[in-house]
Structures are given as C-alpha cells and as structure tokens.
Design a protein around this motif. Structure first.
Motif, mmCIF file in Angstrom:
data_model
loop_
_atom_site.group_PDB
_atom_site.id
_atom_site.type_symbol
_atom_site.label_atom_id
_atom_site.label_comp_id
_atom_site.label_asym_id
_atom_site.label_seq_id
_atom_site.Cartn_x
_atom_site.Cartn_y
_atom_site.Cartn_z
ATOM 1 N N VAL A 160 0.836 -1.204 0.000
ATOM 2 C CA VAL A 160 0.000 0.000 0.000
ATOM 3 C C VAL A 160 0.875 1.260 0.000
ATOM 4 N N ALA A 161 1.947 1.250 0.768
ATOM 5 C CA ALA A 161 2.847 2.401 0.800
ATOM 6 C C ALA A 161 3.454 2.650 -0.576
ATOM 7 N N TYR A 162 3.912 1.596 -1.223
ATOM 8 C CA TYR A 162 4.548 1.743 -2.530
ATOM 9 C C TYR A 162 3.533 2.222 -3.565
ATOM 10 N N ALA A 163 2.333 1.623 -3.550
ATOM 11 C CA ALA A 163 1.305 2.014 -4.512
ATOM 12 C C ALA A 163 0.880 3.463 -4.297
ATOM 13 N N THR A 164 0.736 3.876 -3.038
ATOM 14 C CA THR A 164 0.336 5.247 -2.744
ATOM 15 C C THR A 164 1.421 6.240 -3.132
ATOM 16 N N SER A 165 2.666 5.909 -2.820
ATOM 17 C CA SER A 165 3.775 6.782 -3.192
ATOM 18 C C SER A 165 3.876 6.917 -4.713
ATOM 19 N N TYR A 166 3.705 5.815 -5.422
ATOM 20 C CA TYR A 166 3.755 5.849 -6.893
ATOM 21 C C TYR A 166 2.608 6.672 -7.462
ATOM 22 N N SER A 167 1.416 6.540 -6.877
ATOM 23 C CA SER A 167 0.233 7.209 -7.417
ATOM 24 C C SER A 167 0.192 8.692 -7.083
ATOM 25 N N THR A 168 0.703 9.070 -5.896
ATOM 26 C CA THR A 168 0.618 10.465 -5.459
ATOM 27 C C THR A 168 1.925 11.222 -5.581
ATOM 28 N N GLY A 169 3.036 10.501 -5.677
ATOM 29 C CA GLY A 169 4.338 11.157 -5.701
ATOM 30 C C GLY A 169 4.829 11.595 -4.331
ATOM 31 N N ASN A 170 4.110 11.211 -3.273
ATOM 32 C CA ASN A 170 4.471 11.609 -1.913
ATOM 33 C C ASN A 170 4.679 10.364 -1.057
ATOM 34 N N PRO A 171 5.925 10.026 -0.723
ATOM 35 C CA PRO A 171 6.158 8.795 0.056
ATOM 36 C C PRO A 171 5.595 8.861 1.470
ATOM 37 N N TRP A 172 5.479 10.049 2.049
ATOM 38 C CA TRP A 172 4.939 10.142 3.407
ATOM 39 C C TRP A 172 3.447 9.851 3.434
ATOM 40 N N LEU A 173 2.750 10.169 2.354
ATOM 41 C CA LEU A 173 1.363 9.724 2.239
ATOM 42 C C LEU A 173 1.308 8.204 2.175
ATOM 43 N N GLY A 174 2.321 7.624 1.544
ATOM 44 C CA GLY A 174 2.417 6.167 1.498
ATOM 45 C C GLY A 174 2.583 5.568 2.884
ATOM 46 N N VAL A 175 3.379 6.236 3.743
ATOM 47 C CA VAL A 175 3.570 5.755 5.114
ATOM 48 C C VAL A 175 2.248 5.764 5.878
ATOM 49 N N LEU A 176 1.498 6.850 5.756
ATOM 50 C CA LEU A 176 0.207 6.948 6.445
ATOM 51 C C LEU A 176 -0.781 5.925 5.906
ATOM 52 N N ALA A 177 -0.778 5.740 4.581
ATOM 53 C CA ALA A 177 -1.688 4.754 3.988
ATOM 54 C C ALA A 177 -1.334 3.345 4.443
ATOM 55 N N ALA A 178 -0.051 3.063 4.575
ATOM 56 C CA ALA A 178 0.381 1.753 5.051
ATOM 57 C C ALA A 178 -0.093 1.515 6.473
ATOM 58 N N GLY A 179 0.045 2.537 7.331
ATOM 59 C CA GLY A 179 -0.446 2.410 8.694
ATOM 60 C C GLY A 179 -1.945 2.180 8.747
ATOM 61 N N ALA A 180 -2.688 2.902 7.889
ATOM 62 C CA ALA A 180 -4.143 2.741 7.859
ATOM 63 C C ALA A 180 -4.528 1.339 7.406
ATOM 64 N N ALA A 181 -3.829 0.814 6.401
ATOM 65 C CA ALA A 181 -4.119 -0.545 5.925
ATOM 66 C C ALA A 181 -3.850 -1.571 7.016
ATOM 67 N N GLY A 182 -2.734 -1.407 7.731
ATOM 68 C CA GLY A 182 -2.429 -2.314 8.831
ATOM 69 C C GLY A 182 -3.445 -2.210 9.950
ATOM 70 N N MET A 183 -3.932 -1.003 10.215
ATOM 71 C CA MET A 183 -4.913 -0.813 11.277
ATOM 72 C C MET A 183 -6.232 -1.500 10.924
ATOM 73 N N VAL A 184 -6.668 -1.360 9.681
ATOM 74 C CA VAL A 184 -7.924 -1.994 9.256
ATOM 75 C C VAL A 184 -7.811 -3.513 9.348
ATOM 76 N N LEU A 185 -6.680 -4.056 8.894
ATOM 77 C CA LEU A 185 -6.502 -5.506 8.936
ATOM 78 C C LEU A 185 -6.507 -6.015 10.375
ATOM 79 N N SER A 186 -5.813 -5.330 11.265
ATOM 80 C CA SER A 186 -5.759 -5.776 12.662
ATOM 81 C C SER A 186 -7.069 -5.519 13.394
ATOM 82 N N ALA A 187 -7.806 -4.485 12.994
ATOM 83 C CA ALA A 187 -9.120 -4.263 13.591
ATOM 84 C C ALA A 187 -10.045 -5.434 13.289
ATOM 85 N N GLY A 188 -9.938 -5.974 12.069
ATOM 86 C CA GLY A 188 -10.709 -7.172 11.745
ATOM 87 C C GLY A 188 -10.315 -8.345 12.620
ATOM 88 N N HIS A 189 -9.009 -8.487 12.842
ATOM 89 C CA HIS A 189 -8.520 -9.540 13.741
ATOM 90 C C HIS A 189 -9.085 -9.345 15.149
#
Length: 305
Positions: free
Chosen positions: A53-82
């Motif tokens: 998710v971080a790599y895809a977001t960084s590639y799509s937006t050109g901002n790697p720090w947005l990728g970091v936040l998106a990666a955290g959000a993806a991990g949070m959603v997955l663990s919330a399901g757990h």
C-alpha cells in the motif's frame, strides 16, 4: 583497528539501523497488543500489505509520506478485523492471526502485481555523518527518519504503559480480564483498540521496507520479519525500550552477511544471512525455559495459560 575490521564494523552499524527499523515497529505494535492479553500473529500480513500500500500510494501520489500513512491505515484496518473476530466466543487468537497473515499477504500479492516494475518516490535519509571524511562513516550514518520515529514511539509507549491511566488499563486487561471487568473496563474494547493500534505500527514497518530499504515492492520483501518480531517481543520481555535493543540486535545479525561480503568474504555468506532466523530459534528455545520471561508475560495471553 585494521581497515577491514573498521569497514565491517561500520557496515554492521549502518545495517543494524536499517534492518532493525521494521523489526522495531512490528515489535512495538505486538508489545502493545500482547500487553492487553491478545496475540496477533497476523502482523506479518500487516507488514507485507503495508509495504504494498505504501509503494502504490507513493507511486500514485508522488508523496512517500502519504504512502507511510496509507500503510499504517491498511495495517490498522486488517488488525481491527482480527480484533473484532477474536472477541467472539470460543475463538482462538493464534488461529485467527495465522488466517489474517495469509489474508494480508494474499491481498498484497493480488493488488500489488501492477506495482512490481514501476519506480515509486522513496523516503529520504538524514545524513548524520557529513562531519566525517570517511566514506564508511558517512554511509553508516545515513539514517531514515522513521528510525527516529520508532525510537520516540518506544519511549512514549514505555511511559504510557508505566505511568498513565490508559497504560494501567491496558496492563490490567492483559494480566486479569476479570479484575478489569470488575473495575468497569470493557475488555473487548481495550483489546480491539490495542490490536488495531499495533497493526498501524506494523503497517508503517512495511512502508519502510518498500520505500527505503530495500526500497522496492516485490512478493518476497518481508522474509518472515513480522513473525520474527513476535520472538523479539518475548526476548524484550514486553518492554518497549528493550524492543529497541532487541531490534538492533536482530538488525546487526541480518547485516552481518552483507558486511562481510563488502570486504570480499563470501564463504559462508548464506549461513550468515540465516543468522536472524537462527537467533529467532535460539530465543524461542531459551524463552520457553525462562522463568523471568514467564513472569513478565501478561497472564491473559493464550501462550501462558
């Protein structure tokens, strides 16, 4: 000190900092989760999904720090399901964690195929070694800001667990769910929040892998680091500050093979590359017989019941 020894030492220091960073984030996330009395073996899936998710977001937006936040959000959603599934009656958190590990890696592999070849903007490093004229020192002291974020989070998490009401609630939930309920604490809510927060941190660890070191997205990126971080938490005895030193130790063992190869020592290279996995096995064997580790473990964890 000979030039060869100095080169290996500098390479191991730099490598320890780089390799330890994802270990540190996953270990801090798992420490927070286990302090509430729940094990999340699915953080390997969070790590891989976060990297994609971080790599895809960084590639799509050109901002790697947005990728970091998106990666955290993806991990949070997955663990919330757990966390949500684990609050259901007669559900085993270890089995659910393995299922979510496979889910996270499967989602990452499926949606990440278009991003294997493209190059995404990466996170920049902070050059702390410009004062030195030695190339090895300058290279070793190229440190990513996420490493400093991890150090700060370790201190904050240690203080929060030790000195705040939230920390007391989390520790009480992990040590005695019955006592927590008697005090009016919603055990399920606390464990859901800590599990989701731990997943957020693990997702950021994945962002480091794809956006800094090794700095690309592919399906073999993690190599089991999420699972090894569980052993790291046991080794650190559920202490966030000790997680820093344990992560650096794991990082140094992972950097040993490349460091020796940098001075032309290639014999036994694959053995040295296996050093982190050997260390994981040793830690698990020692911890299984350690009374100190047993005393430090939250009493509500399924592995100590």
């Amino acid at each position: 000190m000979s030039d060869a020894v100095f080169s290996v030492l500098m390479a191991m220091i730099g490598g320890a900092i780089r390799v330890s960073t994802p270990f540190l984030f996953v270990a801090l996330g798992e420490t927070l989760t286990e302090k509430s009395g729940r094990i999340n073996l699915g953080l390997e899936g969070n790590l891989v999904l976060g990297a994609m998710v971080a790599y895809a977001t960084s590639y799509s937006t050109g901002n790697p720090w947005l990728g970091v936040l998106a990666a955290g959000a993806a991990g949070m959603v997955l663990s919330a399901g757990h966390g949500w599934i684990c609050k259901l009656p007669k559900v085993n958190d270890i089995a659910v964690g393995i299922a979510f590990m496979n889910l996270g890696t499967g989602l990452a592999f499926f949606f990440g195929k278009p991003f294997i070849q493209p190059t995404a903007p990466r996170l920049d490093a902070v050059a702390l070694g410009n004062w030195s004229a030695t190339p090895q020192v300058r290279q070793a002291l190229l440190v990513n800001p996420l490493f400093f974020v991890g150090l700060a989070l370790a201190v904050i998490l240690w203080w929060m667990l030790k000195s705040t009401r939230w920390g007391l609630t989390i520790r009480m939930t992990g040590d005695s769910a019955a006592s927590a309920r008697a005090m009016g604490v919603s055990v399920d809510r606390v464990r859901l929040l800590t599990t989701a927060s731990g997943g957020f941190l693990a997702g950021i660890g994945g962002a480091f892998l794809s956006l800094y070191y090794p700095g690309s997205w592919n399906e073999s990126l993690s190599s089991g680091q999420g699972l090894m971080a569980v052993a790291l938490v046991i080794f650190a005895r559920w202490n966030p500050l000790r997680c820093v030193w344990a992560a650096l130790l794991f990082g140094a063992t992972g950097a040993l093979g490349p460091a020796l190869q940098s001075i032309g020592i290639s014999q036994g290279y694959y053995f040295f590359n296996a050093a982190p996995y050997i260390l994981t096995l040793v830690i698990m064997i020692i911890s299984a017989r350690s009374e100190a580790a047993s005393r430090a473990a939250p009493s509500e964890l399924s592995i100590v019941k």
